[in-house]
Design a protein around this motif. Structure first.
Motif, PDB file in Angstrom:
ATOM      1  N   THR A  26      22.408  35.781   9.402  1.00 19.62           N
ATOM      2  CA  THR A  26      23.455  36.779   9.639  1.00 19.62           C
ATOM      3  C   THR A  26      22.856  38.170   9.850  1.00 19.62           C
ATOM      4  O   THR A  26      23.478  39.011  10.504  1.00 19.62           O
ATOM      5  CB  THR A  26      24.447  36.820   8.463  1.00 19.62           C
ATOM      6  OG1 THR A  26      23.739  37.097   7.245  1.00 19.62           O
ATOM      7  CG2 THR A  26      25.171  35.498   8.321  1.00 19.62           C
ATOM      8  N   ALA A  53      28.626  29.889  10.378  1.00 21.31           N
ATOM      9  CA  ALA A  53      29.199  31.166   9.944  1.00 21.31           C
ATOM     10  C   ALA A  53      29.402  31.183   8.436  1.00 21.31           C
ATOM     11  O   ALA A  53      29.561  30.141   7.789  1.00 21.31           O
ATOM     12  CB  ALA A  53      30.531  31.411  10.649  1.00 21.31           C
ATOM     13  N   PRO A  63      30.406  36.796   9.191  1.00 23.17           N
ATOM     14  CA  PRO A  63      29.309  36.954  10.158  1.00 23.17           C
ATOM     15  C   PRO A  63      28.715  35.599  10.521  1.00 23.17           C
ATOM     16  O   PRO A  63      28.769  34.653   9.724  1.00 23.17           O
ATOM     17  CB  PRO A  63      28.300  37.829   9.406  1.00 23.17           C
ATOM     18  CG  PRO A  63      28.584  37.583   7.965  1.00 23.17           C
ATOM     19  CD  PRO A  63      30.061  37.375   7.870  1.00 23.17           C
TER      20      PRO A  63
END
Length: 217
Positions: free
Chosen positions: A71, A148, A203
């Motif tokens: 991320t 994610a 993110p």
């Protein structure tokens, strides 16, 4: 029965969001982590990659080698291309009761991601990880998958994000951007809003695995 409340809820949520502390956006390394070392950084791997790294570390189950684009790399990409303000401005205009507007916003967001440039420091980190796994074998195809934050957790996001298979080494960064862009498809945006998650809470990390020929399936 209460669909008309969606617009009011979104307006109130945006106002409150401006008053609450936001998740920290770290743009420094590590940008890419081999799976065997990734377990040390669970907070920047996303659900899918974190689970795979944990299985590899804690069990005897055979796990395919691979690496994670973290991320931190996602935040670095947004920073490099000045996309944070663009994304925030577009998301403020989202209204789930207006599907045509949602489609246009989603298209613009995805195109903004695809038009972006992957920063050189992120590119080098990814290439180093690929080289560590396959060496000079530049013909190895890759699977590039979403991982994610919040994915495969309490909110599954099943089928919402992109997976790109059979990726050639020279196309790895195009595939990477496709996965990032899939964070802003109409269905992914709708699902995230229904889950009550802010954009900053999810993110995108990306899991990259060399593909193997199967003997049975």
């Amino acid at each position: 029965a209460y669909a008309e409340l969606t617009g009011s809820y979104q307006s109130i949520s945006l106002l409150l969001g401006g008053l609450l502390p936001r998740p920290e956006r770290i743009t420094s390394p590590p940008y890419s982590l081999l799976l065997e070392k990734a377990w040390e950084y669970p907070d920047i791997l996303g659900g899918k990659a974190s689970a795979l790294a944990h299985i590899q570390r804690k069990t005897e189950i055979p796990v395919q080698t691979g690496f994670v684009i973290t991320t931190h790399a996602f935040h670095r990409f947004l920073e490099e291309n000045n996309l944070q303000r663009v994304i925030a401005a577009e998301l403020r205009r989202v209204n789930l009761q207006d599907p045509k507007r949602l489609l246009k916003i989603a298209d613009r967001l995805q195109q903004s991601i695809m038009d972006g440039t992957v920063p050189q420091d992120v590119r080098q980190s990814v290439l180093d990880s690929m080289d560590h796994i396959v060496g000079t074998d530049s013909f190895t195809p890759w699977a590039v998958r979403s991982s994610a934050i919040a994915e495969d957790g309490e909110s599954s996001f099943a089928g919402q994000y992109e997976t790109v298979l059979g990726v050639k080494q020279e196309d790895i960064f195009t595939a990477y951007k496709k996965v990032l862009a899939s964070k802003y498809t109409p269905t992914a945006l709708t699902y995230r809003l229904h889950c009550g998650l802010a954009d900053s809470e999810v993110p995108m990390a990306v899991l990259v695995l060399p593909m193997v020929d199967s003997r049975t399936s």
